[in-house]
Design an enzyme around this catalytic site. Structure first.
Site, PDB file in Angstrom:
ATOM      1  N   GLU A   1       7.259   7.702  -9.496  1.00 17.45           N
ATOM      2  CA  GLU A   1       6.704   7.697 -10.863  1.00 17.45           C
ATOM      3  C   GLU A   1       6.128   9.041 -11.305  1.00 17.45           C
ATOM      4  O   GLU A   1       5.000   9.107 -11.798  1.00 17.45           O
ATOM      5  CB  GLU A   1       5.640   6.588 -10.974  1.00 17.45           C
ATOM      6  CG  GLU A   1       6.216   5.218 -10.676  1.00 17.45           C
ATOM      7  CD  GLU A   1       5.174   4.106 -10.578  1.00 17.45           C
ATOM      8  OE1 GLU A   1       3.991   4.353 -10.840  1.00 17.45           O
ATOM      9  OE2 GLU A   1       5.575   2.971 -10.223  1.00 17.45           O
TER      10      GLU A   1
ATOM     11  N   GLU B   1      12.511  -2.586  -7.249  1.00 20.63           N
ATOM     12  CA  GLU B   1      11.302  -3.429  -7.423  1.00 20.63           C
ATOM     13  C   GLU B   1      11.593  -4.491  -8.469  1.00 20.63           C
ATOM     14  O   GLU B   1      10.905  -4.584  -9.490  1.00 20.63           O
ATOM     15  CB  GLU B   1      10.109  -2.566  -7.868  1.00 20.63           C
ATOM     16  CG  GLU B   1       9.767  -1.444  -6.901  1.00 20.63           C
ATOM     17  CD  GLU B   1       8.514  -0.660  -7.267  1.00 20.63           C
ATOM     18  OE1 GLU B   1       7.735  -1.108  -8.129  1.00 20.63           O
ATOM     19  OE2 GLU B   1       8.319   0.419  -6.683  1.00 20.63           O
TER      20      GLU B   1
HETATM   21  O1  G3I Z   1      -6.869  -3.942  -0.645  1.00 20.22           O
HETATM   22  C1  G3I Z   1      -7.801  -4.409  -1.621  1.00 20.22           C
HETATM   23  C2  G3I Z   1      -8.676  -5.459  -1.049  1.00 20.22           C
HETATM   24  O2  G3I Z   1      -9.470  -4.876  -0.028  1.00 20.22           O
HETATM   25  C3  G3I Z   1      -9.573  -6.019  -2.175  1.00 20.22           C
HETATM   26  O3  G3I Z   1     -10.326  -7.066  -1.658  1.00 20.22           O
HETATM   27  C4  G3I Z   1      -8.722  -6.532  -3.319  1.00 20.22           C
HETATM   28  C5  G3I Z   1      -9.567  -7.021  -4.483  1.00 20.22           C
HETATM   29  O4  G3I Z   1      -8.891  -6.859  -5.715  1.00 20.22           O
HETATM   30  O5  G3I Z   1      -7.922  -5.474  -3.773  1.00 20.22           O
HETATM   31  C6  G3I Z   1      -7.035  -4.985  -2.789  1.00 20.22           C
HETATM   32  O6  G3I Z   1      -6.258  -3.972  -3.336  1.00 20.22           O
HETATM   33  C7  G3I Z   1      -5.233  -4.381  -4.223  1.00 20.22           C
HETATM   34  C8  G3I Z   1      -3.906  -3.909  -3.655  1.00 20.22           C
HETATM   35  O7  G3I Z   1      -2.881  -4.180  -4.581  1.00 20.22           O
HETATM   36  C9  G3I Z   1      -3.559  -4.570  -2.317  1.00 20.22           C
HETATM   37  O8  G3I Z   1      -3.460  -5.955  -2.479  1.00 20.22           O
HETATM   38  C10 G3I Z   1      -5.484  -3.747  -5.573  1.00 20.22           C
HETATM   39  O9  G3I Z   1      -6.648  -4.308  -6.154  1.00 20.22           O
HETATM   40  C11 G3I Z   1      -4.310  -3.962  -6.480  1.00 20.22           C
HETATM   41  O10 G3I Z   1      -4.485  -3.194  -7.673  1.00 20.22           O
HETATM   42  C12 G3I Z   1      -3.044  -3.505  -5.790  1.00 20.22           C
HETATM   43  O11 G3I Z   1      -1.961  -3.729  -6.662  1.00 20.22           O
HETATM   44  C13 G3I Z   1      -0.732  -3.182  -6.267  1.00 20.22           C
HETATM   45  C14 G3I Z   1      -0.298  -2.127  -7.288  1.00 20.22           C
HETATM   46  O12 G3I Z   1       0.982  -1.638  -6.933  1.00 20.22           O
HETATM   47  C15 G3I Z   1      -1.271  -0.969  -7.328  1.00 20.22           C
HETATM   48  O13 G3I Z   1      -0.869  -0.041  -8.261  1.00 20.22           O
HETATM   49  C16 G3I Z   1       0.299  -4.295  -6.250  1.00 20.22           C
HETATM   50  O14 G3I Z   1      -0.025  -5.218  -5.209  1.00 20.22           O
HETATM   51  C17 G3I Z   1       1.702  -3.730  -6.020  1.00 20.22           C
HETATM   52  O15 G3I Z   1       2.641  -4.742  -6.225  1.00 20.22           O
HETATM   53  C18 G3I Z   1       1.959  -2.618  -7.031  1.00 20.22           C
HETATM   54  O16 G3I Z   1       3.239  -2.081  -6.757  1.00 20.22           O
HETATM   55  C19 G3I Z   1       3.673  -1.042  -7.634  1.00 20.22           C
HETATM   56  C20 G3I Z   1       4.582  -0.150  -6.822  1.00 20.22           C
HETATM   57  O17 G3I Z   1       3.925   0.314  -5.679  1.00 20.22           O
HETATM   58  C21 G3I Z   1       5.087   1.024  -7.661  1.00 20.22           C
HETATM   59  N1  G3I Z   1       5.716   0.558  -8.865  1.00 20.22           N
HETATM   60  C22 G3I Z   1       4.929  -0.361  -9.677  1.00 20.22           C
HETATM   61  C23 G3I Z   1       4.478  -1.553  -8.837  1.00 20.22           C
HETATM   62  C24 G3I Z   1       3.744  -2.550  -9.678  1.00 20.22           C
HETATM   63  O18 G3I Z   1       2.546  -2.004 -10.153  1.00 20.22           O
END
Ligand code: G3I
Length: 335
Positions: free
Chosen positions: A143, A249
């Protein structure tokens, strides 16, 4: 923009016990989380039975893998490697350089241009060396472009300059010369200025001898966007330049306008048809450039979309109870 409606197909019941990946000429992957693989048996069974490629949804990201400058956290990632080896799944690494999910120390790193470059090199090469021979491909840079085709303002651009992209690929290749290296982004089909900028930039790198093998089209799409024509054009444009194409994705939103909706038969049928259109386009590119498909989650209960956009949605192949949806059957029919 003209929307070209995808042809409507009759979706037949497909609960015949056949596993998805055995039907395809290319890997069929899924974004997975080691916690869910360990603790949710339905999730684990689907990951094992239906898919033959795994992308870590989060645990290979800088924030989790490289939490401190002098500390890497391999444990969970290594568990996923073991899972892939045990079940003969391809492992696709995601992602080395991104603007999001980076650790605090990296965000506040203070140094000259050369020190930033050295820091990026150590980050990339330590990770690539650790997984050498275990990871088939890497999303090296994720990205990096805006929708208008300009480079996104990130810590990497700010501190190293536009050459950070080329350098990231060089560093990854030096550390693991057998890994296939990808640039990965969203809206590549729908945003033509972004697509042109990415394809031109990556083609220029390739022509200058940089090891870049493929482009990941994330395909976070919906039942109404982008058009079939845009998907076809994008896949052809990328493959014409000799790149592998990873539909990296995939999820197909049935609620892109954030309404209070139900997963009606009509909406799920539209989702299934969109899947057919995606595959129609994918099957038009040469088979040796089809790196494979990756769905961004096992089932609707694990999608990033509801949490991120604060809306209901049902974007994946399996529902919240892990039952296959019409889109799963459409995929099976079209492989
Ligand atoms: O790890 C913490 C955990 O400790 C905490 O308790 C919890 C509470 O909200 O959050 C956890 O972190 C989360 C993380 O995923 C792991 O589960 C974040 O809040 C959450 O924002 C994060 O979201 C991920 C996102 O990327 C972040 O930008 C999504 O799961 C994941 O599917 C998403 O994937 C991205 C690709 O990498 C790149 N392209 C876009 C795609 C969708 O956004």
């Amino acid at each position: 923009m003209t929307l070209i409606a995808c042809s409507k197909i009759e979706i037949e019941p497909c609960d015949d016990g056949t596993n998805l990946y055995t039907l395809a000429d290319y890997p069929i992957g899924v974004a997975a989380d080691p916690g869910a693989l360990n603790f949710i048996s339905e999730y684990r069974d689907i990951a094992i039975e239906q898919f033959n490629s795994i992308t870590p949804e989060n645990i290979f990201k800088p924030e989790l893998l490289h939490p401190q400058e002098d500390q890497f956290a391999w444990e969970q990632a290594d568990q996923l490697v073991e899972f892939c080896q045990e079940h003969q799944k391809r492992l696709h690494g995601h992602t080395l350089i991104w603007h999001s999910q980076i650790p605090g120390w990296m965000q506040t790193f203070a140094g000259s241009n050369e020190e930033w470059e050295e820091m990026m090199k150590v980050h990339i090469q330590t990770i690539c060396a650790h997984f050498k021979g275990k990871v088939s491909g890497w999303d090296v840079v994720n990205e990096a472009f805006n929708e208008d085709g300009s480079l996104r303002q990130t810590i990497w651009l700010e501190n190293i300059g536009p050459s950070y992209i080329e350098k990231a690929f060089q560093f990854a290749h030096e550390a693991d010369s057998n890994a296939l290296l990808f640039y990965n982004d969203y809206n590549i089909a729908g945003e033509e200025r972004k697509r042109n900028a990415i394809v031109n930039f990556m083609t220029d790198l390739k022509m200058r001898g940089v090891a870049i093998h493929g482009i990941g089209m994330q395909l976070h799409i919906s039942i109404s966007y982008p058009s079939e024509r845009q998907m076809e054009d994008a896949m052809r444009q990328i493959s014409d330049q000799g790149f592998l194409v990873h539909l990296s994705e995939i999820d197909i939103s049935i609620n892109p306008n954030s309404r209070d909706i139900e997963p009606t038969e009509r909406r799920l049928q539209k989702q299934a048809n969109t899947m057919v259109c995606v595959l129609d386009s994918y099957h038009q590119i040469p088979i040796d450039q089809q790196y494979g498909l990756t769905f961004w989650g096992v089932g609707d209960g694990h999608s990033w979309i509801p949490g991120h956009f604060n809306r209901v949605d049902y974007p994946l192949l399996f529902d919240e109870a892990y039952d296959p949806k019409p889109v799963y059957c459409a995929l099976k029919q079209s492989l």
